[in-house]
Design a protein around this motif. Structure first.
Motif, short mmCIF file in Angstrom:
data_model
loop_
_atom_site.label_atom_id
_atom_site.label_comp_id
_atom_site.label_asym_id
_atom_site.label_seq_id
_atom_site.Cartn_x
_atom_site.Cartn_y
_atom_site.Cartn_z
N PHE A 202 0.87 -1.18 0.00
CA PHE A 202 0.00 0.00 0.00
C PHE A 202 0.91 1.24 0.00
N PRO A 203 0.40 2.36 -0.52
CA PRO A 203 1.27 3.52 -0.72
C PRO A 203 1.99 4.01 0.55
N ASN A 204 1.39 3.80 1.71
CA ASN A 204 2.04 4.30 2.93
C ASN A 204 3.38 3.61 3.20
N SER A 205 3.61 2.46 2.58
CA SER A 205 4.87 1.74 2.83
C SER A 205 5.91 1.96 1.73
N ALA A 206 5.62 2.90 0.83
CA ALA A 206 6.53 3.10 -0.31
C ALA A 206 7.95 3.44 0.16
N LEU A 207 8.04 4.37 1.13
CA LEU A 207 9.38 4.77 1.57
C LEU A 207 10.12 3.61 2.24
N GLU A 208 9.38 2.87 3.02
CA GLU A 208 9.99 1.72 3.72
C GLU A 208 10.55 0.73 2.68
N LEU A 209 9.78 0.52 1.62
CA LEU A 209 10.24 -0.42 0.58
C LEU A 209 11.50 0.11 -0.10
N MET A 210 11.50 1.41 -0.42
CA MET A 210 12.67 1.97 -1.09
C MET A 210 13.90 1.86 -0.19
N LEU A 211 13.73 2.17 1.08
CA LEU A 211 14.88 2.14 1.99
C LEU A 211 15.41 0.71 2.18
N SER A 212 14.55 -0.27 1.94
CA SER A 212 15.00 -1.67 2.09
C SER A 212 16.01 -2.05 1.01
N LEU A 213 16.15 -1.20 -0.01
CA LEU A 213 17.05 -1.56 -1.12
C LEU A 213 18.53 -1.30 -0.83
N ASN A 214 18.81 -0.50 0.16
CA ASN A 214 20.19 -0.17 0.53
C ASN A 214 20.90 0.71 -0.48
N SER A 215 21.16 0.16 -1.66
CA SER A 215 22.01 0.92 -2.58
C SER A 215 21.22 1.41 -3.80
N VAL A 216 21.61 2.59 -4.35
CA VAL A 216 20.87 3.14 -5.51
C VAL A 216 20.94 2.21 -6.72
N GLU A 217 22.01 1.43 -6.81
CA GLU A 217 22.09 0.57 -8.00
C GLU A 217 21.08 -0.58 -7.98
N ASN A 218 20.43 -0.76 -6.84
CA ASN A 218 19.37 -1.78 -6.78
C ASN A 218 18.01 -1.23 -7.22
N ILE A 219 17.94 0.07 -7.51
CA ILE A 219 16.66 0.63 -7.94
C ILE A 219 16.46 0.30 -9.42
N PRO A 220 15.35 -0.38 -9.76
CA PRO A 220 15.10 -0.63 -11.18
C PRO A 220 15.00 0.71 -11.90
N GLY A 221 15.68 0.83 -13.03
CA GLY A 221 15.65 2.11 -13.75
C GLY A 221 16.97 2.85 -13.56
N ILE A 222 17.76 2.45 -12.58
CA ILE A 222 19.09 3.05 -12.43
C ILE A 222 20.12 2.01 -12.87
N GLY A 223 20.74 2.29 -13.99
CA GLY A 223 21.69 1.33 -14.55
C GLY A 223 23.09 1.58 -14.03
N LYS A 224 24.04 0.87 -14.63
CA LYS A 224 25.42 0.92 -14.16
C LYS A 224 26.00 2.33 -14.35
N ALA A 225 25.77 2.91 -15.54
CA ALA A 225 26.35 4.21 -15.84
C ALA A 225 25.81 5.27 -14.88
N THR A 226 24.51 5.24 -14.63
CA THR A 226 23.92 6.26 -13.73
C THR A 226 24.43 6.09 -12.31
N SER A 227 24.51 4.83 -11.85
CA SER A 227 24.97 4.66 -10.46
C SER A 227 26.44 5.06 -10.33
#
Ligand code: DCP
Ligand code: MG
Ligand code: MG
Length: 551
Positions: A202-227
């Protein structure tokens, strides 16, 4: 972040489906003995994936073969360099999901995003529908948003469960699903519980989910060059990206990309589910030991063609051209060179369903074309050496569709609402590939039937479609009630016969309900019809009856 922003965006309802250890599941289908042993799928010296049994030994995707063997000495390896079986299974999965929505976007071979907002609306209109969620829930559910997104996402979780069940029942594949109000969150949450599970956020947990990723390179849409670029300004974690001033990001990226990246770190993704098209070409290639005789070439092409026709059959479109690829080896210079030639093919070979497609007569006709192409590439009177042969179909027409054919005819002067559901099945379809084939698409054939008058073409197409339609078991089948254009209900016991204005042979082939509909429409309108023997003048407007009236 402005809370109103979230509110506006919560209407969207997106499911992300990812197949479990995809290549491995396809390999088990080909060889069921693999089911109970740890095994990996190998491409060159890399294990691109493995079954879940092997993962218990620590095998991870894209591990070096040597490392994997060390970790699990009993690891069985299967070669996965030929992607054709994976590709064809992948399109079957997408086709199943397209039954739920027009907006299905493929990502790689084993993932699809499905925008189910309309379907959720439909389900919510049904007062008897019991809303509850199924599967896992990510995050806390104590402070849920009150805008209505909670109910929508719960309904979507039920739809996701149904989708996964269908994929399993029809294709034998297990999968995971993520359910969220945007693509980014749906994809990330999908991987939170694996295999063969689903998770809603649910939308209220969006931030919690993002923070669970640890590193920016784990965000889908952020590739090697961008990270790597982000690392130059010391951005590594999700919080780093959230907290950086946008002016700093603007030094590295244009303002649009800078905003996009920072949005991602907050779990905001405005991108739409883009409807994916079918592949531009369907092909197969086989490298071979030196082939130096025409007879061997023909044998190899026959084998390739038969395999390719199975893929074309699964794809469903009608190919218009075929391309031959040949790799010639020059023994003198010890070099190889690829050459290709292409030719139109008779689309009628593909219009009569599976039996006609695979019959040996059709295979032979295509082979004649192919051998002609081969002789254009290779001077067969001189010695030649071939090390690879490839075939592909590259231009396509959509297979004529009974729903579309009728709906197109009935579109003008449409007075009755129910037929719009036929149109809606394809309303988002703007790709030229999927347009209904025009009669001219069939002109290349020498078949007598291919140059009929326009009206005959329509009837013949209708008859052909009907026969194919009857054979298929699809939930998208034209529903009989959609054809009940007028409110008068027919009495199943009434005597019906073919209206004098309609070709009797066509009439007999129609489903009983359509026959009823035509007969009752004829009865209703016969006072307006001026009969001439067994012919009739048309009444005004595009009615079902007019569709079948003999010219
Ligand atoms: N694949 C590949 N190269 C990669 C990653 C994956 O060729 N770097 C292939 C093998 C996978 C398929 O793509 O089977 C799908 O990729 P996934 O990341 O979804 O992995 P799996 O489906 O294998 O496993 P999971 O159950 O984790 O989804
Ligand atoms: Mg997968
Ligand atoms: Mg995947």
């Amino acid at each position: 972040m402005n809370p109103d922003y979230y509110k506006d965006e919560h209407y969207r309802t997106i499911i992300h489906v990812d197949l479990d250890c995809f290549y491995a599941q396809v390999e088990v289908m080909k060889n069921p003995e693999l089911k109970n042993v740890p095994f990996g799928v190998q491409q060159k010296n890399i294990v691109v994936t493995s079954n879940y049994l092997a993962r218990e030994f620590g095998i991870r995707k894209c591990m070096l073969l040597s490392d994997a063997k060390q970790m699990c000495p009993n690891l069985v390896l299967v070669n996965g360099e030929d992607l054709n079986d994976y590709r064809s299974m992948s399109y079957k999965v997408t086709s199943l999901l397209q039954k739920y929505s027009n907006s299905v976007e493929r990502l790689g071979l084993d993932e699809n995003f499905i925008d189910v907002a309309n379907l959720v609306d439909e389900k919510l209109q049904d007062n008897t529908f019991q809303v509850h969620s199924v599967g896992n829930i990510f995050g806390n559910i104590e402070t849920l948003c009150q805008c209505g997104c909670e109910v929508r996402l719960k309904v979507a979780s039920l739809i996701a469960e149904e989708m996964r069940k269908l994929i399993y029942e029809e294709l034998g594949l297990t999968s995971c699903a993520g359910i969220a109000h945007n693509k980014l969150l749906a994809k990330i949450v999908c991987s939170k519980h694996k295999p063969n599970q689903q998770t809603v956020i649910f939308p209220n947990s969006a931030l919690e989910l993002m923070l669970s990723l640890n590193s920016v390179e784990n965000i889908p849409g952020i590739g090697k060059a961008t990270s790597e670029a982000l690392r130059t300004i010391n951005i590594r974690t999700i919080q780093d990206l959230q907290n950086i001033a946008i002016s700093e990001l603007n030094k590295l990226f244009d303002s649009e990309k800078a905003k996009f990246l920072q949005n991602l770190s907050y779990g905001i993704d405005k991108s739409l589910v883009k409807r994916s098209g079918k592949p531009l070409s369907i092909g197969l290639e086989d490298s071979c030991k030196l082939i130096s005789a025409e007879k061997e070439v023909k044998e190899k092409l026959t084998e390739l063609l038969k395999r390719l026709l199975i893929l074309v059959e699964a794809d469903g479109r009608i190919p218009k051209t075929i391309k031959l690829t040949v790799r010639k080896f020059d023994k003198l210079t010890k070099t190889s060179r690829r050459e290709t030639r292409q030719s139109n093919i008779n689309p009628h070979l593909f219009t009569s369903g599976k039996v006609a497609l695979m019959n040996s007569g059709n295979v032979d006709k295509i082979l004649i074309t192919l051998m002609g192409l081969f002789r254009k590439i290779v001077q067969v009177r001189r010695p030649f050496h071939i090390t690879l042969l490839g075939l592909s179909f590259n231009k396509f027409n959509e297979r004529p569709d009974i729903r579309r054919s009728l709906a197109l005819f009935l579109r003008k002067d449409l007075e009755v609402q129910s037929i719009t559901s036929i149109e809606n099945l394809n309303s988002n379809d703007s790709s030229p590939e999927s347009a209904a084939p025009s009669p001219s698409s069939y002109r290349e054939s020498s078949d007598q039937e291919c140059e009929p008058t326009p009206k005959r073409t329509k009837l013949n197409m209708f008859k052909r479609n009907l026969m194919e339609y009857d054979k298929c078991e699809s939930p998208c089948k034209l529903r009989v009630q959609d054809l009940q254009l007028n409110s008068e209900k027919h009495d199943n016991n009434q005597n019906i016969s073919c209206p004098p204005s309609v070709d009797e042979s066509v009439f007999k082939e129609l489903p009983l309900d359509v026959q009823h509909e035509l007969w009752s429409e004829y009865k209703r309108t016969r006072n307006e019809l001026v009969n001439f023997g067994n012919r009739a003048k048309r009444v005004k407007g595009n009615t079902l009856l007019n569709y079948f009236v003999k010219k």
